[in-house]
Design an enzyme around this catalytic site. Sequence first.
Site, PDB file in Angstrom:
ATOM      1  N   LYS A  52     115.594 -14.723  -2.676  1.00 50.68           N
ATOM      2  CA  LYS A  52     115.193 -16.106  -2.233  1.00 50.68           C
ATOM      3  C   LYS A  52     114.941 -17.452  -3.582  1.00 50.68           C
ATOM      4  O   LYS A  52     114.835 -18.212  -3.093  1.00 50.68           O
ATOM      5  CB  LYS A  52     113.106 -16.207  -3.247  1.00 50.68           C
ATOM      6  CG  LYS A  52     112.589 -14.527  -2.266  1.00 50.68           C
ATOM      7  CD  LYS A  52     111.440 -14.224  -2.651  1.00 50.68           C
ATOM      8  CE  LYS A  52     110.470 -12.748  -1.648  1.00 50.68           C
ATOM      9  NZ  LYS A  52     108.978 -12.500  -2.661  1.00 50.68           N
ATOM     10  N   GLN A  96     106.285 -11.734  -8.040  1.00 54.64           N
ATOM     11  CA  GLN A  96     106.856 -11.268  -6.860  1.00 54.64           C
ATOM     12  C   GLN A  96     106.345  -9.729  -7.041  1.00 54.64           C
ATOM     13  O   GLN A  96     105.900  -9.143  -8.299  1.00 54.64           O
ATOM     14  CB  GLN A  96     107.817 -10.443  -7.589  1.00 54.64           C
ATOM     15  CG  GLN A  96     109.083  -9.410  -6.270  1.00 54.64           C
ATOM     16  CD  GLN A  96     109.052  -9.533  -4.581  1.00 54.64           C
ATOM     17  OE1 GLN A  96     109.412 -11.194  -4.349  1.00 54.64           O
ATOM     18  NE2 GLN A  96     108.864  -9.250  -4.146  1.00 54.64           N
ATOM     19  N   ASP A 119     102.800 -18.492  -1.799  1.00 52.17           N
ATOM     20  CA  ASP A 119     102.793 -16.683  -1.164  1.00 52.17           C
ATOM     21  C   ASP A 119     101.707 -16.942   0.184  1.00 52.17           C
ATOM     22  O   ASP A 119     101.397 -16.359   0.159  1.00 52.17           O
ATOM     23  CB  ASP A 119     102.651 -15.707  -2.313  1.00 52.17           C
ATOM     24  CG  ASP A 119     103.629 -15.660  -1.990  1.00 52.17           C
ATOM     25  OD1 ASP A 119     104.891 -15.504  -1.644  1.00 52.17           O
ATOM     26  OD2 ASP A 119     104.632 -14.529  -3.702  1.00 52.17           O
TER      27      ASP A 119
HETATM   28  N1  GUN Z   1     106.333  -7.874  -2.401  1.00 53.14           N
HETATM   29  C1  GUN Z   1     106.914  -7.528  -1.086  1.00 53.14           C
HETATM   30  N2  GUN Z   1     106.610  -8.925  -0.237  1.00 53.14           N
HETATM   31  C2  GUN Z   1     106.036  -9.937  -1.043  1.00 53.14           C
HETATM   32  C3  GUN Z   1     105.811 -11.453  -0.851  1.00 53.14           C
HETATM   33  O1  GUN Z   1     106.111 -12.033   0.408  1.00 53.14           O
HETATM   34  N3  GUN Z   1     106.266 -12.054  -1.755  1.00 53.14           N
HETATM   35  C4  GUN Z   1     105.888 -11.713  -3.098  1.00 53.14           C
HETATM   36  N4  GUN Z   1     105.075 -12.401  -3.900  1.00 53.14           N
HETATM   37  N5  GUN Z   1     105.633 -10.098  -3.357  1.00 53.14           N
HETATM   38  C5  GUN Z   1     106.179  -9.547  -2.414  1.00 53.14           C
END
Ligand code: GUN
Length: 291
Positions: A52, A96, A119
């Site tokens: 990311k 995350q 998100d």
């Molecule tokens: N863990 C697995 N997928 C995601 C996601 O799309 N966003 C976040 N913040 N954590 C994750």
Amino acid sequence: MKLLDGKKTSNDIKDEIAAEVAKMKANGEKVPHLAAVIVGNDGASLTYVGSKVRACERVGFESTLVQLPNTTSEVELLDKIEELNSNDDIDGFIIQLPLPPQIDTQKVLMAVDPSKDVDGFHPENFGKMALDMSTFIPATPFGILELLDRYGVETQGKHTVVIGRSHIVGRPMSILMGRKGFPGNSTVTLTHSHTKNITQITSQADIIITALGRPKFLKAEMIKDDAVVIDVGITRVPDENAKRGYVITGDVDFENVSKKTSYITPVPGGVGPMTIAMLLKNTLLARERRR
Ligand code: GUN
């Protein structure tokens, strides 16, 4: 069989976002700034967050990585979130998941300022999504919609079967596929661990979206000819012959299933890269809303 190429499509989207950022820069405007918070040192989570941050660099965003130890308390994380909420330079941020067991995930997600919740996990944004209001759509479902859209896959009047009811993928996906508009207007069945006779259901599906995390769960016998198959699974399966000691494996038995499908996403290179591209898109949107 046609591949829904998430790698190529996500690169196209990143190029589009980079062009927007270049325009912002040329106009002397602030560029979008994404922050990512990771608690602990889970290998897969560190890899995703690293991707990311690298994606931010690629499109010209600013990024901040906040790495907290596995022993971080809930209060300490909530304090960090408050800091990010009130930092005017940060346009959007993500926490995350998963979080260590001493931290209440729901409490944490509710502490994120909804206007910075790129998100789309805050109940306010999730509710808006369910009501067709303008909001941040969670990045993985958003990426799947974008793939269907860009490849012109018909969804109207089709029977979509979603496998898995996670808050991040299955649940929102089931809502989005049934909403008015395109992609949408599908008749949706949401299946999960208590579903009986799943093959009877999947074999009637025009579109199958699997988000289970069970390697090669979906077999060729479970689908009808010309189905569209979207594989959200990304499980690390140990493999001595692989350089890293594991291979990323999807929920779909690709080799056999792909022979029957009209469209299918590969793993890797399908939904995964789309998730990152759509997170960037949400961050660009967050910046534009704050302008
Ligand atoms: N863990 C697995 N997928 C995601 C996601 O799309 N966003 C976040 N913040 N954590 C994750």
